[in-house]
Design an enzyme around this catalytic site. Sequence first.
Site, PDB file in Angstrom:
ATOM      1  N   LEU A 125     -35.827  21.505  77.255  1.00  0.00           N
ATOM      2  CA  LEU A 125     -35.838  20.679  76.040  1.00  0.00           C
ATOM      3  C   LEU A 125     -34.400  20.303  75.657  1.00  0.00           C
ATOM      4  CD1 LEU A 125     -37.545  19.648  73.529  1.00  0.00           C
ATOM      5  CD2 LEU A 125     -36.991  21.835  72.449  1.00  0.00           C
ATOM      6  N   THR A 126     -33.520  21.332  75.653  1.00  0.00           N
ATOM      7  CA  THR A 126     -32.149  21.157  75.157  1.00  0.00           C
ATOM      8  C   THR A 126     -31.332  20.220  76.042  1.00  0.00           C
ATOM      9  OG1 THR A 126     -32.259  23.422  74.331  1.00  0.00           O
ATOM     10  CG2 THR A 126     -30.065  22.465  74.553  1.00  0.00           C
ATOM     11  N   GLY A 131     -29.200  20.221  70.630  1.00  0.00           N
ATOM     12  CA  GLY A 131     -29.626  21.618  70.697  1.00  0.00           C
ATOM     13  C   GLY A 131     -30.570  21.890  69.542  1.00  0.00           C
ATOM     14  N   SER A 132     -29.987  22.246  68.381  1.00  0.00           N
ATOM     15  CA  SER A 132     -30.821  22.461  67.191  1.00  0.00           C
ATOM     16  C   SER A 132     -31.591  21.188  66.848  1.00  0.00           C
ATOM     17  CB  SER A 132     -29.929  22.853  66.002  1.00  0.00           C
ATOM     18  OG  SER A 132     -29.208  24.015  66.305  1.00  0.00           O
ATOM     19  N   THR A 158     -33.202  28.043  81.185  1.00  0.00           N
ATOM     20  CA  THR A 158     -33.434  29.391  81.722  1.00  0.00           C
ATOM     21  C   THR A 158     -34.294  29.295  82.982  1.00  0.00           C
ATOM     22  OG1 THR A 158     -33.238  30.408  79.550  1.00  0.00           O
ATOM     23  CG2 THR A 158     -34.497  31.640  81.197  1.00  0.00           C
ATOM     24  N   ARG A 268     -22.389  64.688  72.258  1.00  0.00           N
ATOM     25  CA  ARG A 268     -20.936  64.537  72.101  1.00  0.00           C
ATOM     26  C   ARG A 268     -20.448  65.374  70.914  1.00  0.00           C
ATOM     27  NH1 ARG A 268     -15.976  62.817  74.166  1.00  0.00           N
ATOM     28  NH2 ARG A 268     -14.764  61.731  72.564  1.00  0.00           N
ATOM     29  N   ILE A 337     -21.433  54.225  67.714  1.00  0.00           N
ATOM     30  CA  ILE A 337     -21.688  55.670  67.839  1.00  0.00           C
ATOM     31  C   ILE A 337     -21.121  56.191  69.161  1.00  0.00           C
ATOM     32  CG2 ILE A 337     -23.567  57.374  68.155  1.00  0.00           C
ATOM     33  CD1 ILE A 337     -25.153  55.763  66.015  1.00  0.00           C
ATOM     34  N   GLU A 363     -33.988  29.632  71.495  1.00  0.00           N
ATOM     35  CA  GLU A 363     -35.249  29.193  70.864  1.00  0.00           C
ATOM     36  C   GLU A 363     -35.075  28.964  69.363  1.00  0.00           C
ATOM     37  OE1 GLU A 363     -38.916  30.488  72.407  1.00  0.00           O
ATOM     38  OE2 GLU A 363     -38.037  31.270  74.250  1.00  0.00           O
ATOM     39  N   GLU A 367     -29.768  30.056  61.846  1.00  0.00           N
ATOM     40  CA  GLU A 367     -29.665  29.037  60.787  1.00  0.00           C
ATOM     41  C   GLU A 367     -30.911  28.138  60.803  1.00  0.00           C
ATOM     42  OE1 GLU A 367     -27.169  29.731  63.020  1.00  0.00           O
ATOM     43  OE2 GLU A 367     -26.103  30.952  61.553  1.00  0.00           O
TER      44      GLU A 367
HETATM   45  C1  FAD Z   1     -28.923  31.890  77.485  1.00  0.00           C
HETATM   46  C2  FAD Z   1     -29.603  30.681  76.917  1.00  0.00           C
HETATM   47  C3  FAD Z   1     -30.845  30.318  77.404  1.00  0.00           C
HETATM   48  C4  FAD Z   1     -31.461  29.146  76.938  1.00  0.00           C
HETATM   49  N1  FAD Z   1     -32.648  28.749  77.494  1.00  0.00           N
HETATM   50  C5  FAD Z   1     -33.160  27.525  77.161  1.00  0.00           C
HETATM   51  C6  FAD Z   1     -34.299  27.007  77.872  1.00  0.00           C
HETATM   52  O1  FAD Z   1     -34.868  27.654  78.763  1.00  0.00           O
HETATM   53  N2  FAD Z   1     -34.719  25.752  77.552  1.00  0.00           N
HETATM   54  C7  FAD Z   1     -34.132  24.995  76.584  1.00  0.00           C
HETATM   55  O2  FAD Z   1     -34.575  23.875  76.351  1.00  0.00           O
HETATM   56  N3  FAD Z   1     -33.070  25.479  75.881  1.00  0.00           N
HETATM   57  C8  FAD Z   1     -32.557  26.712  76.145  1.00  0.00           C
HETATM   58  N4  FAD Z   1     -31.456  27.202  75.480  1.00  0.00           N
HETATM   59  C9  FAD Z   1     -30.851  26.382  74.431  1.00  0.00           C
HETATM   60  C10 FAD Z   1     -30.953  26.974  73.027  1.00  0.00           C
HETATM   61  O3  FAD Z   1     -32.249  26.841  72.535  1.00  0.00           O
HETATM   62  C11 FAD Z   1     -29.884  26.272  72.172  1.00  0.00           C
HETATM   63  O4  FAD Z   1     -28.626  26.753  72.593  1.00  0.00           O
HETATM   64  C12 FAD Z   1     -30.073  26.514  70.694  1.00  0.00           C
HETATM   65  O5  FAD Z   1     -31.229  25.884  70.231  1.00  0.00           O
HETATM   66  C13 FAD Z   1     -28.872  25.991  69.888  1.00  0.00           C
HETATM   67  O6  FAD Z   1     -28.487  24.711  70.274  1.00  0.00           O
HETATM   68  P1  FAD Z   1     -26.939  24.405  70.605  1.00  0.00           P
HETATM   69  O7  FAD Z   1     -26.481  25.465  71.535  1.00  0.00           O
HETATM   70  O8  FAD Z   1     -26.810  23.010  71.039  1.00  0.00           O
HETATM   71  O9  FAD Z   1     -26.177  24.622  69.232  1.00  0.00           O
HETATM   72  P2  FAD Z   1     -26.000  23.533  68.051  1.00  0.00           P
HETATM   73  O10 FAD Z   1     -27.298  22.919  67.727  1.00  0.00           O
HETATM   74  O11 FAD Z   1     -24.870  22.623  68.396  1.00  0.00           O
HETATM   75  O12 FAD Z   1     -25.575  24.457  66.839  1.00  0.00           O
HETATM   76  C14 FAD Z   1     -24.252  24.962  66.675  1.00  0.00           C
HETATM   77  C15 FAD Z   1     -24.204  25.720  65.349  1.00  0.00           C
HETATM   78  O13 FAD Z   1     -24.525  24.834  64.264  1.00  0.00           O
HETATM   79  C16 FAD Z   1     -25.636  25.364  63.551  1.00  0.00           C
HETATM   80  N5  FAD Z   1     -26.487  24.276  63.066  1.00  0.00           N
HETATM   81  C17 FAD Z   1     -26.975  23.223  63.769  1.00  0.00           C
HETATM   82  N6  FAD Z   1     -27.734  22.456  62.993  1.00  0.00           N
HETATM   83  C18 FAD Z   1     -27.755  23.036  61.765  1.00  0.00           C
HETATM   84  C19 FAD Z   1     -28.388  22.740  60.518  1.00  0.00           C
HETATM   85  N7  FAD Z   1     -29.183  21.675  60.366  1.00  0.00           N
HETATM   86  N8  FAD Z   1     -28.172  23.574  59.465  1.00  0.00           N
HETATM   87  C20 FAD Z   1     -27.379  24.664  59.615  1.00  0.00           C
HETATM   88  N9  FAD Z   1     -26.757  25.008  60.750  1.00  0.00           N
HETATM   89  C21 FAD Z   1     -26.949  24.214  61.825  1.00  0.00           C
HETATM   90  C22 FAD Z   1     -26.375  26.247  64.529  1.00  0.00           C
HETATM   91  O14 FAD Z   1     -27.165  27.204  63.887  1.00  0.00           O
HETATM   92  C23 FAD Z   1     -25.205  26.868  65.303  1.00  0.00           C
HETATM   93  O15 FAD Z   1     -24.681  27.927  64.572  1.00  0.00           O
HETATM   94  C24 FAD Z   1     -30.842  28.367  75.910  1.00  0.00           C
HETATM   95  C25 FAD Z   1     -29.596  28.778  75.404  1.00  0.00           C
HETATM   96  C26 FAD Z   1     -28.972  29.894  75.894  1.00  0.00           C
HETATM   97  C27 FAD Z   1     -27.617  30.269  75.355  1.00  0.00           C
END
Ligand code: FAD
Length: 383
Positions: A125-126, A131-132, A158, A268, A337, A363, A367
């Site tokens: 999806l991402t 992302g978010s 993943t 310990r 600990i 997922e 936030e």
């Molecule tokens: C190890 C790993 C495995 C993953 N596996 C998958 C997968 O299999 N499939 C898939 O599709 N995705 C996957 N992801 C993606 C994951 O779901 C995203 O990383 C996550 O949703 C956050 O998106 P971003 O990293 O782009 O962060 P961003 O969206 O850029 O966010 C950055 C920061 O801004 C904050 N933020 C963003 N918008 C808002 C808002 N409206 N209000 C307040 N704060 C906000 C966020 O909380 C975060 O702190 C994976 C990620 C990781 C690290």
Amino acid sequence: MEFDLTDDQRQIQEAVRAFSAAEVAPYASKWDEEQRLPPEIYQKLGGLGLMGMTVPEDHGGAGVDFISSILAIEELAYAHGSLALSVAAHNSLACGQIEASGTPEQKAKFLVPLASGRKLGAWALTESVSGSDAAGMRSTAVPARGGWELNGSKQFTTNGAAADLYVIMVKTDPAAGSHGITAFIVERGTPGLTVGKKEDKLGMRASDTVSLTLDHVHVPSENLLGQPGHGFIDALARLDRGRVGIGGMAIGLGRAALDAAVAYAGQREQFGQSLASFQAIQWMIADSATELEAAQLLVLRAASLQQRSLPCTKECAMAKLFASEAGLRVTDRALQIHGGYGYIRETRVERYFRDARLCTIGEGTSEIQRLVIARRILETARP
Ligand SMILES: Cc1cc2nc3c(=O)[nH]c(=O)nc-3n(C[C@H](O)[C@H](O)[C@H](O)COP(=O)(O)OP(=O)(O)OC[C@H]3O[C@@H](n4cnc5c(N)ncnc54)[C@H](O)[C@@H]3O)c2cc1C
């Protein structure tokens, strides 16, 4: 309210616990160092029914209830966070979306080999730009040559390096926003689909995370999954379930860390006494145990609502938010600990701490969970 597990749920929990202790825990540090999971592990998990947990038996799965599947993820995470993450993504996201939205033909062709553990699934999806704000994706599909042509890229997938097939969400009607997103099943080896390098991560290091490039990828029309334009709504439904799984994962990691900390505190000695005799250490243990129990209740409640098909987006978000943040606090205290020994690789707690860090991000970040919860509360508030 009934809090006890059923006999079946307890049996599954015990079976996965025994399997994890024998077949996973002894190799967890090695796999983490090597940043890979051996492919044979999926066949073994398939033999136990853990690669298609909630998939009905006639589609190759184990047909267990959703609560049991979460208990299984928790037990796998107790032994190895990375394996739990890969199994959860395969089950709840890839298998889950085909199970929920697939045609009988798609289930026979794609779900049966996934659910039996012969094939591995990934879910994309991402994107780098979204992302978010997942609906802000830029990848597209347009009708072409009796099927569809996909272009764009995906980020953080993943299982992407090892997967045999991918459930990929792209825009088929960019003007329609989140209602213009459609899911497709894309098989590994399809021309134009390129798997990027594995991300070098802080934690969950044995679970591969890759980018995908889609360059004129031709997909037959029978690989369109669900209704056109319904891909984002279907993905959100997957995330509700997936978030409960992440909660279970955080609890498993937290329990492993707490057990290690309790054992260490008992053995310990400093100032001529065991660490366990210091009140400061006791309070950390008490807080950790209490938070894990609270997390467990939230996770079980969300799982119970899910398996009864009751509305539960808020409850799933609450379970994920609380359990993942509790998991982080618990693994952090366990490391504390252990003192300096907690900071080195030989003691497992540093891995639990690194792995738990993912749970507040994957997922949907903490936030975003707060946003989902607050939105649901404000929407239903009386004037
Ligand atoms: C190890 C790993 C495995 C993953 N596996 C998958 C997968 O299999 N499939 C898939 O599709 N995705 C996957 N992801 C993606 C994951 O779901 C995203 O990383 C996550 O949703 C956050 O998106 P971003 O990293 O782009 O962060 P961003 O969206 O850029 O966010 C950055 C920061 O801004 C904050 N933020 C963003 N918008 C808002 C808002 N409206 N209000 C307040 N704060 C906000 C966020 O909380 C975060 O702190 C994976 C990620 C990781 C690290």
